[in-house]
Write an enzyme that holds these catalytic residues in place. Structure first.
Site, PDB file in Angstrom:
ATOM      1  N   GLU A 196      33.974 109.531  46.612  1.00 34.55           N
ATOM      2  CA  GLU A 196      32.521 109.632  47.262  1.00 34.55           C
ATOM      3  C   GLU A 196      31.548 110.029  46.483  1.00 34.55           C
ATOM      4  O   GLU A 196      30.476 109.755  46.393  1.00 34.55           O
ATOM      5  CB  GLU A 196      32.646 110.029  48.563  1.00 34.55           C
ATOM      6  CG  GLU A 196      33.611 109.407  49.348  1.00 34.55           C
ATOM      7  CD  GLU A 196      34.069 110.278  50.646  1.00 34.55           C
ATOM      8  OE1 GLU A 196      34.563 109.398  51.487  1.00 34.55           O
ATOM      9  OE2 GLU A 196      34.149 111.285  50.774  1.00 34.55           O
ATOM     10  N   ASP A 253      38.085 100.861  56.506  1.00 32.61           N
ATOM     11  CA  ASP A 253      39.424 100.226  57.102  1.00 32.61           C
ATOM     12  C   ASP A 253      39.151 100.359  58.703  1.00 32.61           C
ATOM     13  O   ASP A 253      38.476 101.142  59.386  1.00 32.61           O
ATOM     14  CB  ASP A 253      40.631 100.929  56.628  1.00 32.61           C
ATOM     15  CG  ASP A 253      40.786 102.509  57.132  1.00 32.61           C
ATOM     16  OD1 ASP A 253      41.692 102.847  57.838  1.00 32.61           O
ATOM     17  OD2 ASP A 253      39.933 103.452  56.513  1.00 32.61           O
TER      18      ASP A 253
END
Length: 214
Positions: free
Chosen positions: A12, A181
């Site tokens: 990230e 997800d």
């Protein structure tokens, strides 16, 4: 305006550092989990003195209207793994640290700015983010969380700890989570791995657009 952005992982951090070269924006990695998140937020506050802190990163999603790469703006944030019981105070609810808010809410100005964003290629939702020290890699784990928080849009491991730290320090806060997800539609976290292998690039541009609008 000085803006601090906190992420949990190197993946990230790499995505967001590529987007910001302004000296008024600092992007830092705190590490995974609630303790690391709180320490990272406190360090950011002590050393950088930001006017705003943004929690950014990925999360598991929930809901029929939520898809991978959608963005969740946390209009409410709480813990999914905190329970202080009722022996001392029977008003404390599941997810609440006794003596602190039931749910943390972002600064109203920041939330309004966020929900008015109109990203061209992805969907943006506002809703509840729940946080806990639990990587959700099975449908059973996710279902146990959703049984308690059916309205949750995203599940992560840092946002509420950062929100709590900002609340205590009186620093405006907001959380953006990219859905990597959907655990109730997934097996063995395959969607999560596919996200980082194939489609993570450009997933954090909404955070950049938000910062540019402040």
């Amino acid at each position: 305006m000085k803006i601090g952005i906190i992420v949990a992982m190197d993946k990230e951090l790499k995505q967001l550092q590529q987007l910001f070269n302004d000296g008024n924006v600092r992007v830092e990695k705190c590490g995974i989990g609630k303790v690391n998140a709180a320490l990272g937020a406190q360090r950011m506050i002590n050393e950088y003195h930001p006017d705003v802190i943004i929690s950014s990163g990925c999360a598991g999603g929930n809901g029929d209207d939520i898809n991978i790469q959608d963005i969740i703006v946390g209009s409410e944030i709480t813990y999914h793994d905190v329970y202080c019981g009722t022996a001392i105070d029977n008003t404390t609810v599941y997810g609440q640290v006794q003596g602190l808010p039931v749910r943390y809410t972002p600064d109203p100005y920041l939330l309004e700015k966020a929900i008015n964003l109109q990203p061209s290629s992805i969907s943006l939702h506002q809703g509840l983010i729940v946080t806990g020290d639990w990587f959700v890699d099975t449908k059973e784990k996710m279902q146990s969380i959703i049984d308690i928080f059916p309205e949750a849009k995203a599940v992560d491991m840092e946002s509420c700890a950062i929100a709590q730290t900002c609340y205590i320090n009186k620093v405006p806060f907001i959380s953006f989570r990219v859905i990597s997800d959907i655990p109730l539609r997934d097996t063995d976290a395959s969607q999560y791995h596919d996200f980082w292998n194939t489609i993570a690039e450009n997933s954090f541009h909404v955070t950049k657009t938000f910062v540019e609008g402040l």
